[in-house]
Scaffold this active site. Structure first.
Site, PDB file in Angstrom:
ATOM      1  N   GLU A 177      -8.892 -14.808  -2.752  1.00  0.00           N
ATOM      2  CA  GLU A 177      -8.948 -14.768  -1.292  1.00  0.00           C
ATOM      3  C   GLU A 177      -9.969 -13.788  -0.747  1.00  0.00           C
ATOM      4  O   GLU A 177     -10.531 -14.035   0.308  1.00  0.00           O
ATOM      5  CB  GLU A 177      -7.566 -14.591  -0.649  1.00  0.00           C
ATOM      6  CG  GLU A 177      -6.885 -13.280  -0.833  1.00  0.00           C
ATOM      7  CD  GLU A 177      -5.517 -13.244  -0.123  1.00  0.00           C
ATOM      8  OE1 GLU A 177      -5.331 -13.922   0.902  1.00  0.00           O
ATOM      9  OE2 GLU A 177      -4.649 -12.508  -0.593  1.00  0.00           O
ATOM     10  N   ARG A 207      -1.115   1.970  13.141  1.00  0.00           N
ATOM     11  CA  ARG A 207       0.239   2.305  12.695  1.00  0.00           C
ATOM     12  C   ARG A 207       1.306   1.445  13.367  1.00  0.00           C
ATOM     13  O   ARG A 207       2.482   1.508  13.013  1.00  0.00           O
ATOM     14  CB  ARG A 207       0.534   3.782  12.990  1.00  0.00           C
ATOM     15  CG  ARG A 207      -0.422   4.740  12.303  1.00  0.00           C
ATOM     16  CD  ARG A 207      -0.133   6.168  12.694  1.00  0.00           C
ATOM     17  NE  ARG A 207       1.144   6.603  12.182  1.00  0.00           N
ATOM     18  CZ  ARG A 207       1.341   7.115  10.977  1.00  0.00           C
ATOM     19  NH1 ARG A 207       0.328   7.244  10.149  1.00  0.00           N
ATOM     20  NH2 ARG A 207       2.539   7.496  10.583  1.00  0.00           N
ATOM     21  N   ASN A 261       8.288   9.241  15.412  1.00  0.00           N
ATOM     22  CA  ASN A 261       7.882   8.355  14.314  1.00  0.00           C
ATOM     23  C   ASN A 261       8.819   8.628  13.153  1.00  0.00           C
ATOM     24  O   ASN A 261       8.888   9.762  12.670  1.00  0.00           O
ATOM     25  CB  ASN A 261       6.430   8.658  13.915  1.00  0.00           C
ATOM     26  CG  ASN A 261       6.066   8.026  12.584  1.00  0.00           C
ATOM     27  OD1 ASN A 261       6.552   6.956  12.250  1.00  0.00           O
ATOM     28  ND2 ASN A 261       5.228   8.697  11.823  1.00  0.00           N
ATOM     29  N   GLY A 262       9.539   7.598  12.698  1.00  0.00           N
ATOM     30  CA  GLY A 262      10.444   7.791  11.568  1.00  0.00           C
ATOM     31  C   GLY A 262      11.711   6.988  11.755  1.00  0.00           C
ATOM     32  O   GLY A 262      11.786   6.097  12.610  1.00  0.00           O
ATOM     33  N   LYS A 312      -4.182 -13.679   8.996  1.00  0.00           N
ATOM     34  CA  LYS A 312      -3.086 -12.831   8.515  1.00  0.00           C
ATOM     35  C   LYS A 312      -1.762 -13.568   8.601  1.00  0.00           C
ATOM     36  O   LYS A 312      -0.918 -13.452   7.716  1.00  0.00           O
ATOM     37  CB  LYS A 312      -3.060 -11.535   9.341  1.00  0.00           C
ATOM     38  CG  LYS A 312      -2.028 -10.523   8.893  1.00  0.00           C
ATOM     39  CD  LYS A 312      -2.440  -9.849   7.596  1.00  0.00           C
ATOM     40  CE  LYS A 312      -1.351  -8.981   7.007  1.00  0.00           C
ATOM     41  NZ  LYS A 312      -1.521  -8.804   5.552  1.00  0.00           N
ATOM     42  N   HIS A 364      -1.111 -24.669 -24.241  1.00  0.00           N
ATOM     43  CA  HIS A 364      -0.857 -26.056 -23.847  1.00  0.00           C
ATOM     44  C   HIS A 364      -1.996 -26.616 -22.988  1.00  0.00           C
ATOM     45  O   HIS A 364      -1.813 -27.627 -22.317  1.00  0.00           O
ATOM     46  CB  HIS A 364       0.481 -26.152 -23.099  1.00  0.00           C
ATOM     47  CG  HIS A 364       1.648 -25.715 -23.938  1.00  0.00           C
ATOM     48  ND1 HIS A 364       2.054 -26.387 -25.055  1.00  0.00           N
ATOM     49  CD2 HIS A 364       2.454 -24.629 -23.839  1.00  0.00           C
ATOM     50  CE1 HIS A 364       3.083 -25.755 -25.603  1.00  0.00           C
ATOM     51  NE2 HIS A 364       3.344 -24.677 -24.882  1.00  0.00           N
ATOM     52  N   CYS A 376       5.100   4.410  13.214  1.00  0.00           N
ATOM     53  CA  CYS A 376       4.586   4.498  14.580  1.00  0.00           C
ATOM     54  C   CYS A 376       3.543   5.601  14.614  1.00  0.00           C
ATOM     55  O   CYS A 376       3.349   6.316  13.635  1.00  0.00           O
ATOM     56  CB  CYS A 376       5.708   4.862  15.545  1.00  0.00           C
ATOM     57  SG  CYS A 376       7.106   3.748  15.471  1.00  0.00           S
ATOM     58  N   TRP A 427       5.711   0.708  15.999  1.00  0.00           N
ATOM     59  CA  TRP A 427       5.980  -0.345  15.019  1.00  0.00           C
ATOM     60  C   TRP A 427       7.497  -0.407  14.959  1.00  0.00           C
ATOM     61  O   TRP A 427       8.149   0.484  14.411  1.00  0.00           O
ATOM     62  CB  TRP A 427       5.386   0.018  13.663  1.00  0.00           C
ATOM     63  CG  TRP A 427       5.740  -0.955  12.587  1.00  0.00           C
ATOM     64  CD1 TRP A 427       6.675  -0.816  11.619  1.00  0.00           C
ATOM     65  CD2 TRP A 427       5.147  -2.234  12.371  1.00  0.00           C
ATOM     66  NE1 TRP A 427       6.716  -1.928  10.832  1.00  0.00           N
ATOM     67  CE2 TRP A 427       5.791  -2.809  11.260  1.00  0.00           C
ATOM     68  CE3 TRP A 427       4.130  -2.957  13.013  1.00  0.00           C
ATOM     69  CZ2 TRP A 427       5.450  -4.071  10.776  1.00  0.00           C
ATOM     70  CZ3 TRP A 427       3.800  -4.201  12.521  1.00  0.00           C
ATOM     71  CH2 TRP A 427       4.447  -4.738  11.419  1.00  0.00           C
ATOM     72  N   LYS A 455      -5.264 -12.668  -5.189  1.00  0.00           N
ATOM     73  CA  LYS A 455      -6.006 -11.600  -4.515  1.00  0.00           C
ATOM     74  C   LYS A 455      -7.503 -11.779  -4.752  1.00  0.00           C
ATOM     75  O   LYS A 455      -8.304 -11.653  -3.832  1.00  0.00           O
ATOM     76  CB  LYS A 455      -5.587 -10.207  -5.052  1.00  0.00           C
ATOM     77  CG  LYS A 455      -4.264  -9.703  -4.595  1.00  0.00           C
ATOM     78  CD  LYS A 455      -4.227  -9.139  -3.178  1.00  0.00           C
ATOM     79  CE  LYS A 455      -3.821 -10.169  -2.173  1.00  0.00           C
ATOM     80  NZ  LYS A 455      -2.465 -10.579  -2.090  1.00  0.00           N
ATOM     81  N   GLU A 488      -0.387 -13.343  -8.667  1.00  0.00           N
ATOM     82  CA  GLU A 488      -0.785 -12.514  -7.526  1.00  0.00           C
ATOM     83  C   GLU A 488      -2.179 -11.925  -7.750  1.00  0.00           C
ATOM     84  O   GLU A 488      -2.995 -11.870  -6.830  1.00  0.00           O
ATOM     85  CB  GLU A 488       0.269 -11.413  -7.298  1.00  0.00           C
ATOM     86  CG  GLU A 488      -0.030 -10.422  -6.201  1.00  0.00           C
ATOM     87  CD  GLU A 488      -0.202 -11.045  -4.817  1.00  0.00           C
ATOM     88  OE1 GLU A 488       0.048 -12.243  -4.637  1.00  0.00           O
ATOM     89  OE2 GLU A 488      -0.635 -10.317  -3.916  1.00  0.00           O
TER      90      GLU A 488
HETATM   91  C1  AGP Z   1      -1.615 -12.835   1.029  1.00  0.00           C
HETATM   92  O1  AGP Z   1      -2.630 -12.028   0.579  1.00  0.00           O
HETATM   93  C2  AGP Z   1      -2.032 -13.955   1.867  1.00  0.00           C
HETATM   94  N1  AGP Z   1      -2.835 -13.553   2.940  1.00  0.00           N
HETATM   95  C3  AGP Z   1      -1.015 -15.039   2.140  1.00  0.00           C
HETATM   96  O2  AGP Z   1      -0.819 -15.707   0.928  1.00  0.00           O
HETATM   97  C4  AGP Z   1       0.365 -14.658   2.708  1.00  0.00           C
HETATM   98  O3  AGP Z   1       1.107 -13.980   1.738  1.00  0.00           O
HETATM   99  C5  AGP Z   1       1.098 -15.940   3.146  1.00  0.00           C
HETATM  100  O4  AGP Z   1       0.376 -16.538   4.179  1.00  0.00           O
HETATM  101  C6  AGP Z   1       2.509 -15.684   3.571  1.00  0.00           C
HETATM  102  O5  AGP Z   1       2.563 -14.829   4.667  1.00  0.00           O
HETATM  103  P1  AGP Z   1       3.909 -14.161   5.141  1.00  0.00           P
HETATM  104  O6  AGP Z   1       4.348 -13.215   4.071  1.00  0.00           O
HETATM  105  O7  AGP Z   1       3.560 -13.468   6.419  1.00  0.00           O
HETATM  106  O8  AGP Z   1       4.905 -15.260   5.331  1.00  0.00           O
END
Ligand code: AGP
Length: 610
Positions: free
Chosen positions: A490, A27, A98-99, A605, A506, A2, A74, A487, A483
């Site tokens: 995206e 935050r 906050n904490g 997001k 393979h 927070c 938060w 990254k 991962e």
């Molecule tokens: C991660 O960098 C992405 N933006 C995306 O793959 C994300 O992880 C996915 O949409 C799942 O989201 P969530 O963890 O909120 O369920």
């Protein structure tokens, strides 16, 4: 996580507090509130949701006064709601915090037994009641706060007002950040420097175990025990614009560097180093539940799915329980064979991803128990689950998930250790060893981030124009390779593939030529020799090979073009370290390309669509 802010001076406090909260909104933005000394006593206005809701509420109910405190939340204890919003009031006392107060259950019981009427689900309201009891007993505000602090275990940055002492704000800090700003005839406090930069650049940083009495003329700092503290005022050179992201160019970079803190917060109260065990109280399952589980099914999407893949590895190796991991989008609607005896773990940063939500609901309808691992308190997946084990990464603003991924890994490995111990798959000795290794991780992550940042930026610049990039890993490093590739895709829009290193021969090895950078994960674990062979196979096809290996790995250095060294950890915990340079690599490639790092094209997001 927070944000808190406080002001005492000669100007109307509400606009200054609101401005500070605006700079702290990153935050948390579940709710916000102000408490201001007004002629009739301390007045409070609170509102659920973003700060603009509080601004609207203040238009209807303006607060007049030159002394006040504010909070942006938060949610950690209790759903986002007005009653759970700060400031919390008990009699003449108002508190922002906050904490996380770890002994909140014991305190709540004690206060209830003493006849206190507790209105919210928060740990913070308990602090307000404790201070009030001392004030009612005749203590001044400073003494009342001091006595209260001796009762608290956990993390806090607090600011406290009392109607009885209108020319004073008392603040204290332990583990959570708190900075004081010293202005001309005004004194401020805030969770971080950016909130105060428009008003003063003269800052005084409180240390853990310290408190201060703020007056218009300045601040008096003491230890919690009451010993005087002499602390020099520091002049901060940051411009307010830089500080919007706490000095980082993008939220993503800030969040990458926040990972050690995110882990500390996620481990807090759960790593029981004294017992050498995981404190599973928040997991919400009994020992009997643990014994009854026949199989674990992990459901997730995107980055959370990669964390879940690492989770499967841990659940199998540490808890010896049959585990499958599924893309939630592929699981849902498939009429999968699942039911009683299955524990579904739905992993989701936002807790709102539609595919994960629907998949978990389907499994629940068929009789499976659902445990959520989520970062957003009170979100949809936790609400429909039987239990939730929250990550405490704080708000993640960059669309590319970084710190929440690490926090998910933390919860998954803690859960696997907890389950392994309960099911006698892990010895007490190995459990203690893992708990200790986890406790060391935040510092090792900070060292790795700081130690690799420049080299990774240089490599990103060298390979910024590569059209294809491969990421290879085995075992626990396979999800990390996936991962790393996700990254890069995206945020930089570069074609990238993550592959199980053993699968290269393979088929995908045909992709390799002298124009393809290949990042190979070769930490010292059970797969080390085989991974090194795969690295050599890529090198033999003239790829530009970057090895991610433990510090001082001469073989990996000799076999590759470049070596990124990460701190050596327990072989079961390598993902926490190896993912860091991959996050940095994608960040720098994207930054050099000039893409919109925090809000990449086509992405959101939280994905709440089919
Ligand atoms: C991660 O960098 C992405 N933006 C995306 O793959 C994300 O992880 C996915 O949409 C799942 O989201 P969530 O963890 O909120 O369920």
């Amino acid at each position: 996580m927070c944000g808190i802010v406080g002001y005492i001076g000669n100007e109307p406090s509400a606009p200054i507090l609101l401005d500070g909260l605006r700079r702290l909104e990153y935050r948390g933005y579940d709710s916000a509130g102000l408490a201001v000394h007004s002629p009739g006593g301390v007045q409070v206005v609170r509102a659920v949701g973003k700060l603009r809701n509080l601004e609207r509420a203040l238009e209807e109910r303006p607060l007049h006064g030159t002394v006040g405190i504010g909070h942006t939340r938060w949610a950690t204890h209790g759903r986002p709601s007005e009653v759970n919003a700060h400031p919390h009031v008990a009699g003449p006392v108002a508190v922002v915090h906050n904490g996380i107060i770890e002994n909140h259950v014991a305190l709540r019981n004690e206060l209830r037994a003493a006849g206190c009427e507790i209105l919210s689900d928060t740990d913070t309201e308990l602090v307000a009641h404790l201070v009030r009891r001392e004030v009612d007993g005749g203590a001044n505000l400073e003494t009342a706060v001091r006595k209260t602090l001796s009762r608290l275990h956990g993390a806090y940055a607090i600011a406290v007002l009392s109607t009885l002492e209108p020319q004073r704000i008392v603040v204290a800090k332990n583990s959570s950040p708190l900075v004081l700003g010293i202005g001309e005839g005004a004194t401020y406090c805030a969770s971080d420097v950016p909130a105060l930069l428009p008003y003063t650049r003269d800052m005084l940083f409180l240390e853990d175990g310290e408190m201060a009495v703020l007056e218009g003329s300045g601040a008096t700092v003491t230890t919690v025990e009451g010993a005087p503290v002499k602390r020099a005022i520091q002049r901060i050179d940051w411009s307010p614009a830089m500080a919007e992201k706490a000095g980082y160019k993008h939220f993503m970079l800030k969040e990458i560097f926040e990972q050690p803190r995110a882990l500390e917060d996620t481990f807090r109260g759960r790593l029981d180093r004294q017992a050498g065990d995981i404190n599973g109280a928040e997991i919400g399952l009994t020992d009997a539940d643990a014994a009854d589980i026949k199989r674990v099914v992990l459901l997730a999407c995107g980055t959370s799915h990669h964390a879940a893949m690492a989770g499967r590895y841990w659940l199998e190796s540490l808890a010896r329980i049959p585990t499958v991991v599924e893309l939630a989008s592929e699981f849902r609607g498939r009429d999968a064979v699942v039911g009683a005896g299955d524990l579904i773990i739905a992993v989701s940063q936002s807790g709102e991803t539609l595919d994960t939500l629907v998949a978990a609901k389907e499994a629940k309808q068929k009789g499976a128990k659902v445990l959520a691992i989520a970062n957003v308190i009170g979100s949809a997946i936790p609400r429909m689950s039987d239990a939730t084990f929250y990550t405490h990464a704080g708000p993640e603003i960059g669309v590319a998930s970084t710190k929440c991924f690490s926090a998910q890994l933390a919860n998954l490995v803690m859960f696997a250790i907890w389950l392994g111990r309960r099911r006698d798959a892990l010895s007490p000795e190995r459990t203690r060893e893992l708990v200790e290794a986890l406790a060391r991780l935040p510092q090792q992550m900070a060292d790795t981030l700081n130690g690799t940042r420049q080299l990774v930026a240089n490599l990103a610049r060298r390979y910024v124009d590569a059209r294809d990039v491969l990421f290879l890993g085995r075992g626990l490093s396979f999800p990390i390779a996936l991962e790393g590739a996700l990254k890069l895709k995206e945020i930089s829009y570069v074609h990238a593939e993550g592959y199980a290193a053993g699968e290269m021969k393979h088929g995908p090895i045909a992709l390799i030529d002298a124009r393809v950078p290949v990042l190979v994960l070769v930490p010292r674990d059970d797969n080390y020799e085989r991974s090194l062979s795969n690295l050599q196979e890529a090198k033999a096809r003239e790829a530009m090979v970057i090895a991610i290996a433990n510090e001082g790995d001469v073989d990996a250095r000799d076999a590759s073009d470049d070596l990124i060294e990460v701190a050596a950890v327990d072989p079961a915990l390598t993902p926490f370290l190896t993912v860091l340079p991959l996050q940095l690599y994608s960040y720098y490639v994207a930054d050099f390309k000039g893409t919109d790092v925090d809000q990449p094209r086509n992405l959101a997001k939280t994905v709440t669509v089919e």
